[in-house]
Write a protein that holds these residues in place. Sequence first.
Motif, PDB file in Angstrom:
ATOM      1  N   PRO A 117      70.477   0.084  68.512  1.00  0.00           N
ATOM      2  CA  PRO A 117      71.151   1.347  68.829  1.00  0.00           C
ATOM      3  C   PRO A 117      70.914   2.343  67.700  1.00  0.00           C
ATOM      4  CG  PRO A 117      72.745  -0.262  68.057  1.00  0.00           C
ATOM      5  CD  PRO A 117      71.432  -0.987  68.149  1.00  0.00           C
ATOM      6  N   VAL A 118      71.039   3.621  68.023  1.00  0.00           N
ATOM      7  CA  VAL A 118      70.660   4.685  67.097  1.00  0.00           C
ATOM      8  C   VAL A 118      71.850   5.596  66.822  1.00  0.00           C
ATOM      9  CG1 VAL A 118      69.113   6.648  66.726  1.00  0.00           C
ATOM     10  CG2 VAL A 118      68.298   4.630  67.978  1.00  0.00           C
ATOM     11  N   LEU A 119      72.076   5.901  65.556  1.00  0.00           N
ATOM     12  CA  LEU A 119      73.033   6.928  65.160  1.00  0.00           C
ATOM     13  C   LEU A 119      72.259   8.105  64.584  1.00  0.00           C
ATOM     14  CD1 LEU A 119      75.804   4.891  63.270  1.00  0.00           C
ATOM     15  CD2 LEU A 119      75.962   5.876  65.548  1.00  0.00           C
ATOM     16  N   TRP A 144      75.909   2.049  57.666  1.00  0.00           N
ATOM     17  CA  TRP A 144      75.623   2.023  59.110  1.00  0.00           C
ATOM     18  C   TRP A 144      74.454   1.107  59.438  1.00  0.00           C
ATOM     19  CZ3 TRP A 144      75.770   8.062  59.836  1.00  0.00           C
ATOM     20  CH2 TRP A 144      77.099   8.475  59.772  1.00  0.00           C
ATOM     21  N   THR A 145      73.393   1.166  58.629  1.00  0.00           N
ATOM     22  CA  THR A 145      72.230   0.333  58.953  1.00  0.00           C
ATOM     23  C   THR A 145      72.574  -1.147  58.850  1.00  0.00           C
ATOM     24  OG1 THR A 145      71.408   0.462  56.666  1.00  0.00           O
ATOM     25  CG2 THR A 145      70.544   2.072  58.257  1.00  0.00           C
ATOM     26  N   GLU A 146      73.445  -1.512  57.915  1.00  0.00           N
ATOM     27  CA  GLU A 146      73.786  -2.929  57.771  1.00  0.00           C
ATOM     28  C   GLU A 146      74.725  -3.415  58.865  1.00  0.00           C
ATOM     29  OE1 GLU A 146      71.663  -4.420  55.783  1.00  0.00           O
ATOM     30  OE2 GLU A 146      71.093  -2.327  55.567  1.00  0.00           O
ATOM     31  N   VAL A 150      69.931   1.811  63.670  1.00  0.00           N
ATOM     32  CA  VAL A 150      68.912   2.667  63.075  1.00  0.00           C
ATOM     33  C   VAL A 150      69.548   4.042  62.947  1.00  0.00           C
ATOM     34  CG1 VAL A 150      66.717   3.841  63.490  1.00  0.00           C
ATOM     35  CG2 VAL A 150      66.925   1.398  63.939  1.00  0.00           C
ATOM     36  N   VAL A 151      69.450   4.648  61.769  1.00  0.00           N
ATOM     37  CA  VAL A 151      70.070   5.949  61.525  1.00  0.00           C
ATOM     38  C   VAL A 151      68.964   6.982  61.332  1.00  0.00           C
ATOM     39  CG1 VAL A 151      71.653   7.275  60.075  1.00  0.00           C
ATOM     40  CG2 VAL A 151      72.043   4.831  60.441  1.00  0.00           C
ATOM     41  N   TRP A 195      61.566  -0.949  69.808  1.00  0.00           N
ATOM     42  CA  TRP A 195      62.837  -1.346  69.214  1.00  0.00           C
ATOM     43  C   TRP A 195      63.866  -0.216  69.210  1.00  0.00           C
ATOM     44  CZ3 TRP A 195      63.331   2.035  65.298  1.00  0.00           C
ATOM     45  CH2 TRP A 195      62.172   2.454  64.624  1.00  0.00           C
ATOM     46  N   TYR A 196      63.440   0.986  69.535  1.00  0.00           N
ATOM     47  CA  TYR A 196      64.316   2.165  69.491  1.00  0.00           C
ATOM     48  C   TYR A 196      65.019   2.287  70.838  1.00  0.00           C
ATOM     49  CZ  TYR A 196      65.438   6.929  67.799  1.00  0.00           C
ATOM     50  OH  TYR A 196      66.055   8.077  67.351  1.00  0.00           O
ATOM     51  N   ASP A 197      66.299   1.920  70.879  1.00  0.00           N
ATOM     52  CA  ASP A 197      67.033   1.873  72.153  1.00  0.00           C
ATOM     53  C   ASP A 197      67.589   3.233  72.502  1.00  0.00           C
ATOM     54  OD1 ASP A 197      68.472   1.277  74.385  1.00  0.00           O
ATOM     55  OD2 ASP A 197      69.610  -0.368  73.507  1.00  0.00           O
ATOM     56  N   ILE A 198      66.807   3.980  73.268  1.00  0.00           N
ATOM     57  CA  ILE A 198      67.198   5.357  73.599  1.00  0.00           C
ATOM     58  C   ILE A 198      68.377   5.414  74.557  1.00  0.00           C
ATOM     59  CG2 ILE A 198      65.681   5.694  75.572  1.00  0.00           C
ATOM     60  CD1 ILE A 198      65.014   8.490  74.252  1.00  0.00           C
TER      61      ILE A 198
END
Length: 201
Positions: A117-119, A144-146, A150-151, A195-198
């Motif tokens: 997931p992406v922030l 956040w990354t830990e 993905v930020v 890997w980038y969950d849009i």
Amino acid sequence: GRESGEDPYYQHLYRVNLDGSGLTLLNPGDFDHRVTMGESSRFFVESYSRVNTTPASALFSASGEKILDLETADFSALTEAGYQFPELFKAEADDGVTDMYGVMYKPYDFDPSKKYPVLEDMYAGPHESYVPKQFSSGRRYSSWTEMGFVVVKIDGMGTTNRSKAFHDVCWKNLRDAGLPDRILWHKAVAEKHSWYDISRV
């Protein structure tokens, strides 16, 4: 943004005559350059890096001749500890012409076979741009990354430090300034990286 092929936010040092003629680049290189001029104005020291390179410094004459390399940071301990640089990404804006620049920070144990997931840490203009351009020793978004995110940080149209037309996108349009650009940026990353969950931005 004068140097072709570079991130237009990168800073350089130039020399120019008082009548505006003879503009000359003094410190070339695809990096963000920060300069300290000596008291005599005969020499300058520059520190240069990107968020995805080790920082270095060099001594130049005021005419732009490199005299010597001073230092390159030693990242051996960081590398041994598993440090990974953030990833730069560039994508086309909603106008179909302008490039948007951003950076992605990944978890320490990043696995490209997984979905993340992406922030987005967002500032949508005006008055400033926020995507970092130099290396920093801090883990900017580690909290956040830990947690498995993905930020990303993106400077969409409407922010500063580009052209007036770029900045004017947010004029009387603060509600959605740069949002169409950001959406396209996310889509472009997702097209390149599985890997980038849009679906979870």
